[in-house]
Design a protein around this motif. Structure first.
Motif, mmCIF file in Angstrom:
data_model
loop_
_atom_site.group_PDB
_atom_site.id
_atom_site.type_symbol
_atom_site.label_atom_id
_atom_site.label_comp_id
_atom_site.label_asym_id
_atom_site.label_seq_id
_atom_site.Cartn_x
_atom_site.Cartn_y
_atom_site.Cartn_z
ATOM 1 N N LEU A 1 -3.478 1.487 -5.573
ATOM 2 C CA LEU A 1 -2.183 0.533 -5.525
ATOM 3 C C LEU A 1 -1.257 0.964 -6.641
ATOM 4 O O LEU A 1 -0.223 0.980 -6.379
ATOM 5 C CB LEU A 1 -2.874 -0.941 -5.708
ATOM 6 C CG LEU A 1 -3.341 -1.560 -4.496
ATOM 7 C CD1 LEU A 1 -3.785 -3.019 -4.694
ATOM 8 C CD2 LEU A 1 -2.180 -1.862 -3.441
ATOM 9 N N LYS A 2 -1.810 1.334 -7.901
ATOM 10 C CA LYS A 2 -0.835 1.652 -8.849
ATOM 11 C C LYS A 2 -0.241 2.883 -8.510
ATOM 12 O O LYS A 2 0.850 2.991 -8.874
ATOM 13 C CB LYS A 2 -1.763 1.906 -10.145
ATOM 14 C CG LYS A 2 -2.170 0.793 -10.849
ATOM 15 C CD LYS A 2 -3.185 0.955 -11.902
ATOM 16 C CE LYS A 2 -3.670 -0.388 -12.716
ATOM 17 N NZ LYS A 2 -4.206 -1.385 -11.661
ATOM 18 N N GLU A 3 -0.622 3.864 -7.799
ATOM 19 C CA GLU A 3 -0.095 5.049 -7.185
ATOM 20 C C GLU A 3 0.992 4.797 -6.350
ATOM 21 O O GLU A 3 2.175 5.166 -6.310
ATOM 22 C CB GLU A 3 -0.944 6.110 -6.626
ATOM 23 C CG GLU A 3 -0.545 7.413 -6.138
ATOM 24 C CD GLU A 3 0.184 8.150 -7.243
ATOM 25 O OE1 GLU A 3 1.018 9.079 -6.596
ATOM 26 O OE2 GLU A 3 0.381 8.231 -8.445
ATOM 27 N N ARG B 1 3.874 3.058 -7.879
ATOM 28 C CA ARG B 1 4.815 4.303 -8.544
ATOM 29 C C ARG B 1 5.494 4.902 -7.398
ATOM 30 O O ARG B 1 6.972 5.186 -7.726
ATOM 31 C CB ARG B 1 3.879 5.371 -9.032
ATOM 32 C CG ARG B 1 4.739 6.219 -10.041
ATOM 33 C CD ARG B 1 3.514 7.331 -10.623
ATOM 34 N NE ARG B 1 3.198 8.101 -9.374
ATOM 35 C CZ ARG B 1 3.624 9.071 -8.913
ATOM 36 N NH1 ARG B 1 4.974 9.541 -9.267
ATOM 37 N NH2 ARG B 1 3.277 10.045 -7.788
ATOM 38 N N LEU B 2 4.994 5.284 -6.299
ATOM 39 C CA LEU B 2 5.596 6.274 -5.311
ATOM 40 C C LEU B 2 6.855 5.058 -4.774
ATOM 41 O O LEU B 2 8.032 5.575 -4.442
ATOM 42 C CB LEU B 2 4.737 6.341 -4.368
ATOM 43 C CG LEU B 2 3.648 7.535 -4.740
ATOM 44 C CD1 LEU B 2 2.951 7.749 -3.218
ATOM 45 C CD2 LEU B 2 4.352 8.884 -4.648
ATOM 46 N N ALA B 3 6.560 3.858 -4.669
ATOM 47 C CA ALA B 3 7.447 3.152 -4.353
ATOM 48 C C ALA B 3 8.827 2.625 -5.267
ATOM 49 O O ALA B 3 9.678 1.829 -5.010
ATOM 50 C CB ALA B 3 7.036 1.469 -3.647
ATOM 51 N N ASP C 1 7.860 0.180 2.649
ATOM 52 C CA ASP C 1 9.013 1.177 3.215
ATOM 53 C C ASP C 1 8.445 2.605 2.702
ATOM 54 O O ASP C 1 9.082 3.622 3.239
ATOM 55 C CB ASP C 1 10.468 0.814 2.984
ATOM 56 C CG ASP C 1 11.137 -0.467 3.670
ATOM 57 O OD1 ASP C 1 10.359 -0.512 4.905
ATOM 58 O OD2 ASP C 1 12.150 -0.794 3.184
ATOM 59 N N VAL C 2 7.814 2.585 1.850
ATOM 60 C CA VAL C 2 7.692 3.794 1.103
ATOM 61 C C VAL C 2 6.885 5.007 2.076
ATOM 62 O O VAL C 2 6.049 4.748 2.785
ATOM 63 C CB VAL C 2 6.574 3.601 -0.314
ATOM 64 C CG1 VAL C 2 5.368 3.210 0.096
ATOM 65 C CG2 VAL C 2 6.621 5.115 -0.966
ATOM 66 N N LYS C 3 7.618 6.198 1.856
ATOM 67 C CA LYS C 3 7.301 7.159 2.949
ATOM 68 C C LYS C 3 5.887 7.908 2.465
ATOM 69 O O LYS C 3 5.843 8.608 1.281
ATOM 70 C CB LYS C 3 8.199 8.304 3.339
ATOM 71 C CG LYS C 3 9.456 7.508 3.531
ATOM 72 C CD LYS C 3 9.282 6.733 4.961
ATOM 73 C CE LYS C 3 10.661 6.192 5.691
ATOM 74 N NZ LYS C 3 10.491 5.529 6.878
ATOM 75 N N LEU C 4 5.024 8.190 3.183
ATOM 76 C CA LEU C 4 3.620 8.634 2.747
ATOM 77 C C LEU C 4 3.231 10.125 3.231
ATOM 78 O O LEU C 4 2.402 10.619 3.126
ATOM 79 C CB LEU C 4 2.641 7.569 2.825
ATOM 80 C CG LEU C 4 2.401 6.512 2.155
ATOM 81 C CD1 LEU C 4 1.233 5.489 2.500
ATOM 82 C CD2 LEU C 4 2.617 6.513 0.482
ATOM 83 N N ALA C 5 4.318 10.455 4.411
ATOM 84 C CA ALA C 5 3.785 11.579 5.161
ATOM 85 C C ALA C 5 3.725 12.631 4.256
ATOM 86 O O ALA C 5 2.952 13.580 4.630
ATOM 87 C CB ALA C 5 4.973 11.583 6.269
ATOM 88 N N ARG D 1 -2.521 0.633 1.486
ATOM 89 C CA ARG D 1 -1.345 -0.491 1.655
ATOM 90 C C ARG D 1 -1.601 -1.192 2.837
ATOM 91 O O ARG D 1 -1.273 -2.538 2.439
ATOM 92 C CB ARG D 1 -0.466 0.659 2.229
ATOM 93 C CG ARG D 1 1.057 -0.315 2.733
ATOM 94 C CD ARG D 1 2.006 0.450 2.777
ATOM 95 N NE ARG D 1 2.217 1.578 3.635
ATOM 96 C CZ ARG D 1 3.148 2.559 3.836
ATOM 97 N NH1 ARG D 1 4.310 2.354 3.014
ATOM 98 N NH2 ARG D 1 3.154 3.788 4.577
ATOM 99 N N ARG D 2 -2.263 -1.047 3.713
ATOM 100 C CA ARG D 2 -2.542 -1.793 5.004
ATOM 101 C C ARG D 2 -3.599 -3.109 4.334
ATOM 102 O O ARG D 2 -3.414 -4.155 4.818
ATOM 103 C CB ARG D 2 -3.084 -1.035 5.966
ATOM 104 C CG ARG D 2 -2.297 -0.254 6.908
ATOM 105 C CD ARG D 2 -2.597 0.582 8.003
ATOM 106 N NE ARG D 2 -1.823 1.281 8.715
ATOM 107 C CZ ARG D 2 -1.062 0.943 9.574
ATOM 108 N NH1 ARG D 2 -1.225 -0.112 10.222
ATOM 109 N NH2 ARG D 2 -0.234 1.679 10.226
#
Length: 283
Positions: A180-182, A185-187, A71-75, A87-88
């Motif tokens: 992945l670690k970043e 963190r964002l998530a 769900d984390v927004k990356l826009a 992510r994919r």
């Protein structure tokens, strides 16, 4: 041998990785002795060197953590394109029965036929077949324009790149783990996410769904169930507590009819029919 083991520890490698190296070294050494290439010493060179396997702890993501990554927004994120690719790739490995990153990186278009992925594991050489789910197909389609001229399914290895494929894979693995670690963190997952956690997470989710150990083992492409058991995280204590409560309730359930001595007895039939949350690791 102890000095070599100490050197591996200083490199920051995990205990299981160090143990893996030491087991391989011991195996090679013993074969050399058997073939007469090395004289067997009076003292065991591996005495005091740990070559066992420790149960991996908390390397699987919870369902909530997986959902948070999804769900984390990356826009609005600076490196959004690379993080989206990261992510994919991670979710493809998760959906594909915990496919390892190396197998995904080397996966070729010829390995896909009639909606089924058929490939040999790099680590063991074992043949695996995986039906492509809609979620997996969506990820494959996402990368398709990027790999039109490539035999590979994913843009990790490039035939036009003069670097050896193995080096490209290793670079891709390092980059993936960093991203992945970043992403984690964002998530807000609170974990140091790595590629291998997709594999552990699939195994643990399968366990939570009460799949037998032998099914999980074959799904992961393990040669034995002992290896699979190492992958499985402990069930949450709350699940075990609920299971114990249900057992207790079943044991406390009394028959209305007393026995011949006038005592009420436990309804053994109800106890046997009680649904227990703990997976049954039998065929």
């Amino acid at each position: 041998m102890k000095n070599y083991e100490r050197h591996l520890k200083n490199t920051g490698k995990s205990p299981n990785t160090i143990s893996f190296y030491m087991r391989n070294l011991r195996s090679i050494y013993n074969k050399a002795i058997t073939k007469g290439l090395v004289t067997k010493p009076d003292q065991n060179l591996f005495s005091g060197v740990y070559t066992g396997v420790q149960k991996t702890h908390k390397r699987a993501l919870s369902r909530n953590q997986i959902q948070a990554l999804y769900d984390v927004k990356l826009a609005e994120v600076k490196d959004r394109q690379r993080l989206e690719t990261c992510r994919r790739l991670f979710f493809f490995c998760l959906y594909a029965r915990g496919m390892s990153f190396v197998d995904m990186a080397y996966l070729q278009k010829k390995n896909i036929k009639n909606g089924v992925i058929r490939y040999y594991r790099k680590k063991t050489g074992q043949l695996l077949e995986i039906k492509i789910t809609p979620a997996m197909q969506e990820i494959i389609d996402y990368f398709s324009p990027m790999v039109k001229a490539s035999p590979y399914v994913f843009p990790v290895i490039d035939n036009n790149n003069k670097k050896p494929h193995r080096l490209q894979y290793e670079t891709g693995l390092t980059t993936q783990n960093r991203l992945l670690k970043e992403l984690a963190r964002l998530a807000g997952t609170g974990v140091k996410l790595s590629t291998h956690m997709a594999r552990h997470s699939w195994a643990t989710l399968a366990k939570e769904e009460n799949l037998p150990l032998w099914v999980i083992s074959e799904g992961l492409g393990h040669n034995n169930e002992r290896t699979t058991y190492i992958y499985l995280s402990h069930l949450e204590r709350s699940i075990l507590d609920k299971a114990n409560d249900r057992i207790y309730q079943a044991l406390c359930r009394k028959n209305k009819q007393p026995d011949k001595n006038g005592r009420k007895i436990i309804n053994s039939k109800k106890v046997r029919n009680t649904e227990i949350l703990i997976p049954l690791y039998r065929r």
